[in-house]
Motif scaffolding. Structure first.
Motif, PDB file in Angstrom:
ATOM      1  N   PRO A 366       0.827  -1.207   0.000  1.00 44.13           N
ATOM      2  CA  PRO A 366       0.000   0.000   0.000  1.00 44.13           C
ATOM      3  C   PRO A 366       0.867   1.265   0.000  1.00 44.13           C
ATOM      4  O   PRO A 366       2.033   1.225   0.397  1.00 44.13           O
ATOM      5  CB  PRO A 366      -0.788  -0.116   1.308  1.00 44.13           C
ATOM      6  CG  PRO A 366      -0.700  -1.549   1.705  1.00 44.13           C
ATOM      7  CD  PRO A 366       0.616  -2.038   1.183  1.00 44.13           C
ATOM      8  N   SER A 443      -0.874   3.700   4.355  1.00 47.16           N
ATOM      9  CA  SER A 443      -2.281   3.542   3.972  1.00 47.16           C
ATOM     10  C   SER A 443      -2.728   2.120   4.241  1.00 47.16           C
ATOM     11  O   SER A 443      -1.948   1.176   4.078  1.00 47.16           O
ATOM     12  CB  SER A 443      -2.470   3.837   2.486  1.00 47.16           C
ATOM     13  OG  SER A 443      -2.473   5.223   2.255  1.00 47.16           O
ATOM     14  N   SER A 444      -3.980   1.976   4.628  1.00 43.19           N
ATOM     15  CA  SER A 444      -4.568   0.633   4.686  1.00 43.19           C
ATOM     16  C   SER A 444      -5.005   0.270   3.270  1.00 43.19           C
ATOM     17  O   SER A 444      -5.003   1.118   2.371  1.00 43.19           O
ATOM     18  CB  SER A 444      -5.782   0.636   5.614  1.00 43.19           C
ATOM     19  OG  SER A 444      -6.813   1.433   5.048  1.00 43.19           O
ATOM     20  N   ARG A 445      -5.383  -0.985   3.044  1.00 47.39           N
ATOM     21  CA  ARG A 445      -5.885  -1.362   1.724  1.00 47.39           C
ATOM     22  C   ARG A 445      -7.130  -0.555   1.374  1.00 47.39           C
ATOM     23  O   ARG A 445      -7.306  -0.113   0.236  1.00 47.39           O
ATOM     24  CB  ARG A 445      -6.196  -2.871   1.680  1.00 47.39           C
ATOM     25  CG  ARG A 445      -6.798  -3.374   0.373  1.00 47.39           C
ATOM     26  CD  ARG A 445      -5.905  -3.108  -0.841  1.00 47.39           C
ATOM     27  NE  ARG A 445      -4.562  -3.616  -0.637  1.00 47.39           N
ATOM     28  CZ  ARG A 445      -3.507  -3.272  -1.379  1.00 47.39           C
ATOM     29  NH1 ARG A 445      -3.637  -2.429  -2.379  1.00 47.39           N
ATOM     30  NH2 ARG A 445      -2.306  -3.760  -1.114  1.00 47.39           N
ATOM     31  N   ASN A 668     -11.728  -3.343  -0.771  1.00 45.39           N
ATOM     32  CA  ASN A 668     -10.753  -4.369  -0.374  1.00 45.39           C
ATOM     33  C   ASN A 668     -11.027  -5.628  -1.206  1.00 45.39           C
ATOM     34  O   ASN A 668     -11.975  -5.674  -1.990  1.00 45.39           O
ATOM     35  CB  ASN A 668     -10.825  -4.659   1.128  1.00 45.39           C
ATOM     36  CG  ASN A 668      -9.488  -5.165   1.684  1.00 45.39           C
ATOM     37  OD1 ASN A 668      -8.715  -5.824   0.978  1.00 45.39           O
ATOM     38  ND2 ASN A 668      -9.220  -4.851   2.935  1.00 45.39           N
ATOM     39  N   TYR A 669     -10.186  -6.644  -1.011  1.00 42.82           N
ATOM     40  CA  TYR A 669     -10.241  -7.824  -1.885  1.00 42.82           C
ATOM     41  C   TYR A 669     -11.437  -8.737  -1.629  1.00 42.82           C
ATOM     42  O   TYR A 669     -11.630  -9.710  -2.352  1.00 42.82           O
ATOM     43  CB  TYR A 669      -8.935  -8.620  -1.785  1.00 42.82           C
ATOM     44  CG  TYR A 669      -7.733  -7.812  -2.202  1.00 42.82           C
ATOM     45  CD1 TYR A 669      -7.768  -7.022  -3.352  1.00 42.82           C
ATOM     46  CD2 TYR A 669      -6.561  -7.824  -1.455  1.00 42.82           C
ATOM     47  CE1 TYR A 669      -6.669  -6.269  -3.734  1.00 42.82           C
ATOM     48  CE2 TYR A 669      -5.460  -7.072  -1.835  1.00 42.82           C
ATOM     49  CZ  TYR A 669      -5.521  -6.302  -2.974  1.00 42.82           C
ATOM     50  OH  TYR A 669      -4.435  -5.562  -3.364  1.00 42.82           O
TER      51      TYR A 669
END
Lengths: 742, 153
Positions: A366, A443-445, A668-669
């Motif tokens: 990230p 950063s977070s995802r 997110n994924y």
């Protein structure tokens, strides 16, 4: 001796000096030495002697250190660029150490990773530098022995004379460092290459497999705080106020501050500027002792946002794009003949529209950056594709001298274009400037996917005129959301092959940030255009391969200097693809799709094989033919080629991204699907063998992959894919009845 | 903040952390073992994979409190010197492009091969499907798992 006498601009290309510790330092410029037909994107007129963008150091013990100037994002230049120097320098690859250069605006220029251009621009200069250094060492040995330099030979860093005596590079390196730089040194013939064209492993492989700190997110300094940034949740929103009481009470949280005023004043300008949306609002920053504490603190912030500009949705974008295609508000990028006359006189007119969504980059690492701003200097460390631009902007942002900035580039956990944009560097610098402590912004995802710089959403409408069995007119209209970046594309195939030809573009200025995404423009255009060619061949009732070969035949001998692709090289990759893929001879139950495409100066043909498994079409294999000239490092090249194909298929199939009230539909994924191992097709690559100057491989195999799959799906199911991602087109997945019944 | 006793790569560590801190951040930020990578934070990408009692585990979603008393292995402890057959295979096949996801890939592969030393291609795909490689080096990852299996045989 090289058979072609390459004309170098010698002025300001190369300078040598002796090192205080002994040995020779050679500084050179990759771009002043370029051949005249390669035009780097910077003005070279004002370069001075200290404008070197790469260095080699030869120590007294013979060890060679090559400072790789360009950032490494996984494209392999940290391995392949030094290989070219080592070849002409004539040293053993085992004695070469490669180090990442730091950002040095005094001594380096264009430290950029982008556009698959590093190898193409570097080829002549890297060879010339290696060969010049070798000649200086040989001249020093000749002087020591009192013989003519032409009597000497070199093998792997050892100089031999006719009497059987030897001197190593290390023995003569001090003497060489005070000699004049020789002119007109000879370059090797490709047949004599010992390093170029051989398999060399990634120079960082040992560190990667043992988990050593390499990436920006791994960088630490004593006393450093972790910073998590709360940005507007929707594009178009701005910060009004926030309450940090709960966040500040959490363990590990050290402080909560607001930033963004400086960035907003400097960068938050016109709506379409990519920096405006990411820098146009105040932001809340949580500073904590660990990344986790910072992430948790951010979730506890209660912020109030206002709608500064209308919040947009995918439905809205869709309507805008269709309205643009139906309207008249176009800029013409290229116009040959008169397409309207061709359409009026045609026996048949074929018109089709193809659509693609926004796409996030999703670098696995990230966005993050380290900053330590003090009165004396600004220390920046991390992954960025455009370090010089980042440093200049930070200097302007903080009202500091760029001389105060020391920027170190780390290995990057993917770039794909995202790290061309330095918003995360500015944020890190502004945070550290505010609290005067070393910090790392992470950063977070969710942050990464929802405050991105996306591939623009685009629709293409392509229209062709057919008269007496010939293609007499071709018009391509593009409508894009913040995507008017058409550049050289209007001169790609089939430009030059059709008498009446026109490319028109229209753009909607949105508040969604967009930018370059791996193989910008062509990553979607190739699918649209190559799908259309197949439809055109069906409409004209001609063979798909023959139609492409015949069109290319018309471009041969063109005097149109705008045409960059080579019809001969394109025809060659097409013929090879037919041969190697077993085109037309596939076994029952295998359906093939064909594509031939030129982008990033490389010619590629791909054939996708689709089979029906459990009632669904599955991409089993892609045969990929690549003409990138001389291949520096086949082991690295094949990795790039295969990755490009599998990435191209994955995003064409699954990449789904939109907006609702300004907010991204996935963050997110669990909501965004990337291709995984089970979906990865086998890639069979064949490299064209020739001795032409090399071109880059980071991008060119990705764009054709989507088209090859679309054309194979048509063969398998009888249905044409008009919209990406293919997975969402339910009709497309209905298999022919006889396939299910066997 | 509470303290926790952890055993990582055979060594005992005491860390002070809030109890919901995922093992990932304890490894990276408290213990300075940064080989284990952050990718998604929700156990979807596999970049943070470590071994807990020999099982491939997503460290981004395992609270530190749950890891107490367990034997934890990270990429730094897979071998002393990069000599684990999986690491050797990764080098031989020259798997990485950017390299960021590879620690997680190797940890998943090594836990899998310890349980299934001679897998079929389909079994490899099943085992590795939870690890995303954004550079899409999947074919090389698959090949390297097979090479590692041969080395372990």
């Amino acid at each position: 001796m090289s058979k072609s006498s390459i004309q170098f601009s010698r002025r300001n290309f190369l300078r040598t000096s002796s090192l205080a510790s002994g040995g020779l330092l050679i500084g050179f410029n990759l771009f002043t030495a370029c051949k005249s037909d390669v035009k780097p994107p910077v003005d070279l007129a004002d370069l001075h002697y200290n404008d070197f963008n790469a260095f080699i150091k030869i120590a007294k013990n013979g060890a060679v250190t090559i400072f790789s100037p360009n950032p490494e994002i996984g494209q392999g230049v940290k391995t392949s660029m030094p290989m070219i120097i080592a070849e002409e320098l004539d040293v053993s690859w085992d004695n070469v150490y490669v180090q990442q250069g730091v950002l040095d605006t005094k001594n380096y220029t264009r430290q950029i990773a982008g556009g698959s251009q590093s190898i193409r621009f570097g080829w002549d200069a890297l060879r010339q530098t290696g060969a010049t250094a070798k000649q200086m060492l040989v001249n020093a040995a000749a002087a020591r022995w009192g013989v003519d330099a032409s009597e000497l030979s070199v093998s792997e860093g050892v100089i031999n004379n006719k009497a059987g005596e030897t001197l190593s590079y290390g023995d003569v390196v001090d003497e060489a460092s005070v000699l004049e730089v020789p002119e007109n040194v000879s370059l090797k013939e490709p047949k004599d290459y010992k390093i170029i064209g051989t398999d060399r492993r990634n120079v960082d492989i040992d560190k990667i497999v043992t988990g050593q700190p390499l990436f920006g997110i791994d960088y630490k300094e004593e006393g450093m705080l972790y910073a998590s940034v709360l940005r507007p949740p929707a594009f178009g929103q701005e910060l009004v106020s926030f309450d940090a009481t709960e966040a500040k009470a959490l363990p590990g949280v050290v402080d909560v501050i607001q930033i963004g005023d400086k960035a907003k004043a400097l960068l938050g300008g016109e709506k379409v500027n990519w920096t405006a949306q990411l820098s146009g609002s105040g932001k809340v920053v949580v500073l904590a002792k660990t990344t986790w504490d910072a992430f948790k603190g951010k979730k506890a912030i209660k912020a109030v946002w206002s709608d500064a500009t209308p919040l947009e949705s995918t439905e809205f974008h869709d309507e805008k794009l269709t309205a643009l295609l139906d309207g008249k508000d176009f800029v013409t990028m290229r116009k040959d003949g008169d397409v309207n006359k061709a359409f009026a006189a045609a026996d048949k007119v074929l018109e089709r529209t193809y659509e693609s969504p926004f796409l996030p980059h999703n670098c696995m690492e990230p966005m993050n950056f380290f900053a330590n701003v003090t009165d004396e200097k600004i220390h920046l460390v991390g992954p960025v594709q455009t370090p010089e631009d980042a440093a200049n902007t930070v200097a302007e942002l903080l009202g500091r001298d760029v001389e105060d900035i020391h920027l170190e580039m780390t290995r990057m956990g993917g770039g794909f274009g995202r790290r061309l944009y330095g918003d995360f560097v500015y944020e890190a610098a502004e945070i550290s400037d505010a609290i005067r402590k070393p910090i790392k912004m992470v950063s977070s995802r969710e942050d990464d996917m929802s405050t991105g710089v996306y591939r623009p959403a685009i629709k293409y409408r392509i229209k062709a005129a057919i008269k007496d069995g010939q293609l007499t007119g071709y018009q391509l209209k593009e409508a894009a959301i913040n995507g008017n970046m058409y550049g050289l594309i209007p001169n790609f195939f089939p430009a030059g092959a059709v008498e009446n030809y026109q490319v028109d573009v229209a753009n909607y200025k949105s508040n969604i940030t967009t930018g370059a995404w791996r193989a910008p423009y062509t990553n979607f255009l190739a699918y649209a255009e190559q799908s259309f060619f197949d439809e055109l061949a069906e409409e004209m009732e001609v063979d798909k391969i023959k139609m492409r070969l015949d069109l290319l035949e018309k471009v041969k001998g063109t005097d149109d200097e705008r045409i960059q692709y080579s019809p001969e090289r394109m025809q060659n990759v097409i013929k090879m693809a037919v041969d190697k893929s077993g085109w037309g001879k596939q076994p029952k139950g295998t359906y093939q799709g064909f594509v031939a495409y030129y982008c990033h100066n490389t010619h590629v043909a791909e054939v996708a094989d689709v089979q029906i498994e459990n009632g669904l079409p599955v991409v089993k294999k892609v045969t990929c033919i690549v003409d990138c000239g001389i291949v520096i490092n086949p082991m690295g090249a094949l990795n790039q080629i295969e990755g490009g194909v599998v990435d191209g298929i994955g995003h064409s199939m699954y990449g789904s991204f939109g907006f609702e009230n300004g907010k991204p539909t996935a963050n997110n994924y669990d909501k965004y699907r990337l291709g995984r191992m089970k979906e990865a097709a086998v890639v069979e690559t064949h490299l064209v063998q020739n001795e032409l100057s090399p071109t880059g491989l980071g991008e060119p195999t990705l764009p054709p992959a989507g088209g090859a799959v679309a054309n194979a799906l048509k063969a398998a199911t009888g249905k044409r894919a008009y919209k990406q991602p293919f997975i969402q087109d339910v009709e497309l997945w209905k298999v022919k009845e006889e396939e299910i019944l066997g | 903040m509470p303290t926790y006793q952890l055993t990582v790569n055979g060594k005992a560590h005491t860390v002070e952390a809030s109890e919901d801190t995922p093992l990932l951040w304890v490894l990276r930020d408290h213990l300075n073992m940064v080989g284990t990578k952050f990718g998604c934070g929700i156990a979807q990408c596999g970049a943070c994979t470590v071994h807990v009692e020999g099982n491939a585990t997503r460290s981004c979603s395992l609270p530190v409190a749950s890891a107490v008393g367990m034997s934890i292995t990270t990429i730094e402890g897979l071998s002393e010197d990069g000599s684990h057959p999986v690491q050797q295979a990764w080098k031989e096949v020259d798997v990485p492009q950017c390299g960021y996801c590879q620690a997680g890939q190797m940890m998943t592969a090594s836990a899998f091969l310890a349980k299934n030393p001679s897998p079929t291609e389909e079994e490899i795909k099943d085992a590795m499907n939870g690890n995303i490689c954004r550079c899409a080096a999947y074919n090389r990852i698959k090949k390297a798992v097979g090479v590692a299996a041969e080395k372990m045989a």
